[in-house]
Design a protein around this motif. Structure first.
Motif, PDB file in Angstrom:
ATOM      1  N   ILE A 152       4.816 -60.284  41.394  1.00 51.17           N
ATOM      2  CA  ILE A 152       6.100 -60.476  40.449  1.00 51.17           C
ATOM      3  C   ILE A 152       6.311 -59.298  39.569  1.00 51.17           C
ATOM      4  O   ILE A 152       7.654 -58.910  39.443  1.00 51.17           O
ATOM      5  CB  ILE A 152       5.437 -61.554  39.145  1.00 51.17           C
ATOM      6  N   LYS A 153       5.589 -58.442  39.430  1.00 46.30           N
ATOM      7  CA  LYS A 153       5.774 -57.021  38.706  1.00 46.30           C
ATOM      8  C   LYS A 153       6.310 -56.171  39.774  1.00 46.30           C
ATOM      9  O   LYS A 153       7.334 -55.595  39.288  1.00 46.30           O
ATOM     10  CB  LYS A 153       4.537 -56.466  38.333  1.00 46.30           C
ATOM     11  N   GLN A 154       5.998 -56.113  40.838  1.00 44.06           N
ATOM     12  CA  GLN A 154       6.343 -55.235  42.120  1.00 44.06           C
ATOM     13  C   GLN A 154       7.717 -55.388  42.315  1.00 44.06           C
ATOM     14  O   GLN A 154       8.312 -54.556  42.534  1.00 44.06           O
ATOM     15  CB  GLN A 154       5.376 -55.204  43.135  1.00 44.06           C
ATOM     16  N   TYR A 155       8.172 -56.926  42.747  1.00 43.15           N
ATOM     17  CA  TYR A 155       9.457 -57.166  43.157  1.00 43.15           C
ATOM     18  C   TYR A 155      10.400 -57.612  42.118  1.00 43.15           C
ATOM     19  O   TYR A 155      11.413 -58.183  42.236  1.00 43.15           O
ATOM     20  CB  TYR A 155       9.367 -58.061  44.138  1.00 43.15           C
ATOM     21  N   ASP A 156      10.032 -57.459  40.709  1.00 40.66           N
ATOM     22  CA  ASP A 156      10.831 -57.819  39.728  1.00 40.66           C
ATOM     23  C   ASP A 156      11.377 -59.223  39.788  1.00 40.66           C
ATOM     24  O   ASP A 156      12.491 -59.501  39.578  1.00 40.66           O
ATOM     25  CB  ASP A 156      11.963 -56.790  39.609  1.00 40.66           C
ATOM     26  N   VAL A 157      10.481 -60.205  39.907  1.00 37.08           N
ATOM     27  CA  VAL A 157      10.617 -61.429  39.825  1.00 37.08           C
ATOM     28  C   VAL A 157      10.750 -62.065  38.753  1.00 37.08           C
ATOM     29  O   VAL A 157       9.581 -62.044  38.024  1.00 37.08           O
ATOM     30  CB  VAL A 157       9.569 -62.288  40.848  1.00 37.08           C
ATOM     31  N   ARG A 158      11.908 -62.560  37.943  1.00 35.29           N
ATOM     32  CA  ARG A 158      12.016 -62.940  36.737  1.00 35.29           C
ATOM     33  C   ARG A 158      11.591 -64.596  36.434  1.00 35.29           C
ATOM     34  O   ARG A 158      12.080 -65.278  37.174  1.00 35.29           O
ATOM     35  CB  ARG A 158      13.590 -62.860  36.077  1.00 35.29           C
ATOM     36  N   SER A 159      10.664 -64.685  35.848  1.00 32.31           N
ATOM     37  CA  SER A 159      10.057 -66.178  35.642  1.00 32.31           C
ATOM     38  C   SER A 159       9.947 -66.146  34.127  1.00 32.31           C
ATOM     39  O   SER A 159       9.030 -65.472  33.930  1.00 32.31           O
ATOM     40  CB  SER A 159       9.034 -66.547  36.664  1.00 32.31           C
ATOM     41  N   GLY A 160      10.230 -67.332  33.689  1.00 27.70           N
ATOM     42  CA  GLY A 160       9.844 -67.471  32.137  1.00 27.70           C
ATOM     43  C   GLY A 160       8.414 -67.638  31.937  1.00 27.70           C
ATOM     44  O   GLY A 160       7.876 -67.158  30.957  1.00 27.70           O
ATOM     45  N   GLN A 161       7.413 -68.141  32.605  1.00 25.18           N
ATOM     46  CA  GLN A 161       6.216 -68.357  32.456  1.00 25.18           C
ATOM     47  C   GLN A 161       5.125 -67.787  33.315  1.00 25.18           C
ATOM     48  O   GLN A 161       4.050 -68.080  33.544  1.00 25.18           O
ATOM     49  CB  GLN A 161       5.768 -69.641  32.382  1.00 25.18           C
ATOM     50  N   GLY A 162       5.745 -66.713  33.989  1.00 27.18           N
ATOM     51  CA  GLY A 162       4.894 -65.783  35.064  1.00 27.18           C
ATOM     52  C   GLY A 162       4.647 -66.678  36.229  1.00 27.18           C
ATOM     53  O   GLY A 162       5.364 -67.359  36.843  1.00 27.18           O
ATOM     54  N   PRO A 163       3.441 -66.659  36.289  1.00 27.78           N
ATOM     55  CA  PRO A 163       2.614 -67.214  37.705  1.00 27.78           C
ATOM     56  C   PRO A 163       2.787 -68.777  37.747  1.00 27.78           C
ATOM     57  O   PRO A 163       2.750 -69.412  38.376  1.00 27.78           O
ATOM     58  CB  PRO A 163       1.352 -66.594  37.925  1.00 27.78           C
ATOM     59  N   ALA A 164       2.736 -69.163  36.306  1.00 24.36           N
ATOM     60  CA  ALA A 164       2.680 -70.684  35.997  1.00 24.36           C
ATOM     61  C   ALA A 164       4.118 -71.476  36.306  1.00 24.36           C
ATOM     62  O   ALA A 164       4.191 -72.419  35.708  1.00 24.36           O
ATOM     63  CB  ALA A 164       2.145 -70.887  34.673  1.00 24.36           C
ATOM     64  N   THR A 165       5.229 -70.680  36.386  1.00 22.05           N
ATOM     65  CA  THR A 165       6.538 -71.149  36.551  1.00 22.05           C
ATOM     66  C   THR A 165       6.750 -71.947  37.393  1.00 22.05           C
ATOM     67  O   THR A 165       6.347 -71.777  38.788  1.00 22.05           O
ATOM     68  CB  THR A 165       7.616 -69.890  36.580  1.00 22.05           C
ATOM     69  N   ILE A 166       7.250 -73.298  37.302  1.00 19.63           N
ATOM     70  CA  ILE A 166       7.732 -74.025  38.337  1.00 19.63           C
ATOM     71  C   ILE A 166       8.716 -73.297  39.185  1.00 19.63           C
ATOM     72  O   ILE A 166      10.107 -73.153  38.741  1.00 19.63           O
ATOM     73  CB  ILE A 166       7.968 -75.576  37.906  1.00 19.63           C
TER      74      ILE A 166
END
Length: 276
Positions: A152-166
């Motif tokens: 998520i950090k390396q590829y700048d994936v924007r997700s509201g709840q991080g790894p727990a995001t659906i």
């Protein structure tokens, strides 16, 4: 103004340094599910290390079935597919993945993600069975979360709840970034990317183009399928035009034009035919 920064529309890439053939396709025939004729008819080509080869054509001319055959989603009727010299024509999808193939699919919802899974679970769909992520059949949740957080950090994936995001709740661009992160992080020898920027905003398109070029610059072989002629011309090192399930022309993007490609894509011209 939409993405909050300057966007570079032209793809910045250095001349390719071509190596050995990574993917070799010979006389491949793939049946169609919508009509009695074959969707892919005797297609032969190769993709070498350090180059981006694009299959261009009007939608519905066999591109999808060609990729299904190569990636294992559809069984070819005949022909041979080799990855780094190994025959994978009838290999299961997992074996193709273990042999060094990554696939960014055409439909990110149907073939790319399990939409009701978390982002973390989607990040390990191709690797959950490895010892790093499971022990005696039980998933190591902490290892999966740490891996997902890194991607998520390396590829700048924007997700509201991080790894727990659906996955379903994420934007299309970030869903695509997640797939690219997962597939690129496998360190593949062959990256198959099918319409990787379809439906995305200009910022996401620029980012994905840079990732594809970066893989090519690492010496990876990249097989790209795109319906966008600007993308075909700017991203490719070599262009193959497909028409009615056959490769009708091969081009250097520096020595051809959009108009010429259009004639081949429409079936008005075919390489090897005698001129009138």
């Amino acid at each position: 103004m939409m993405v909050g920064r300057d966007v570079q529309f032209a793809v910045d890439k250095k001349p390719c340094e071509v190596g050995k053939p990574i993917l070799e396709v010979e006389d491949l025939v793939v049946p169609s599910k919508v009509h009695k004729n074959n969707a892919v008819r005797g297609v032969s080509f190769n993709v070498r290390a350090g180059e981006i080869v694009c299959v261009a054509g009007i939608d519905g001319n066999g591109q999808s079935e060609l990729i299904y055959g190569i990636t294992g989603l559809e069984k070819p009727t005949s022909g041979t597919i080799r990855l780094e010299g190994r025959d994978i024509t009838n290999a299961p999808i997992r074996e193709r993945s273990k042999a060094g193939m990554s696939h960014i699919p055409e439909d990110r919802h149907k073939h790319g993600l399990v939409l009701d899974y978390t982002l973390a679970d989607n990040m390990v769909l191709q690797r959950y069975w490895q010892p790093e992520f499971q022990n005696h059949g039980f998933i190591k949740k902490n290892a999966v979360l740490q891996y997902a957080e890194r991607l998520i950090k390396q590829y700048d994936v924007r997700s509201g709840q991080g790894p727990a995001t659906i996955a379903r709740s994420m934007s299309g661009g970030n869903q695509q970034k997640a797939i690219i992160a997962r597939e690129v992080d496998k360190d593949p020898q062959l990256l198959v990317a099918v319409q990787p920027t379809r439906g995305l905003d200009v910022g996401a398109i620029e980012y994905i183009h840079k990732q594809i070029v970066a893989e090519r610059d690492k010496g990876r072989a990249v097989l790209l399928v795109s319906l966008e002629l600007d993308e075909v011309m700017n991203l490719s090192d070599r262009i193959l035009v497909i028409y009615e399930g056959e490769i009708v022309g091969e081009f250097d993007p520096k020595k051809t034009t959009v108009e010429e490609l259009g004639l081949y894509m429409a079936g008005a011209k075919k390489q090897g035919e005698a001129k009138a």
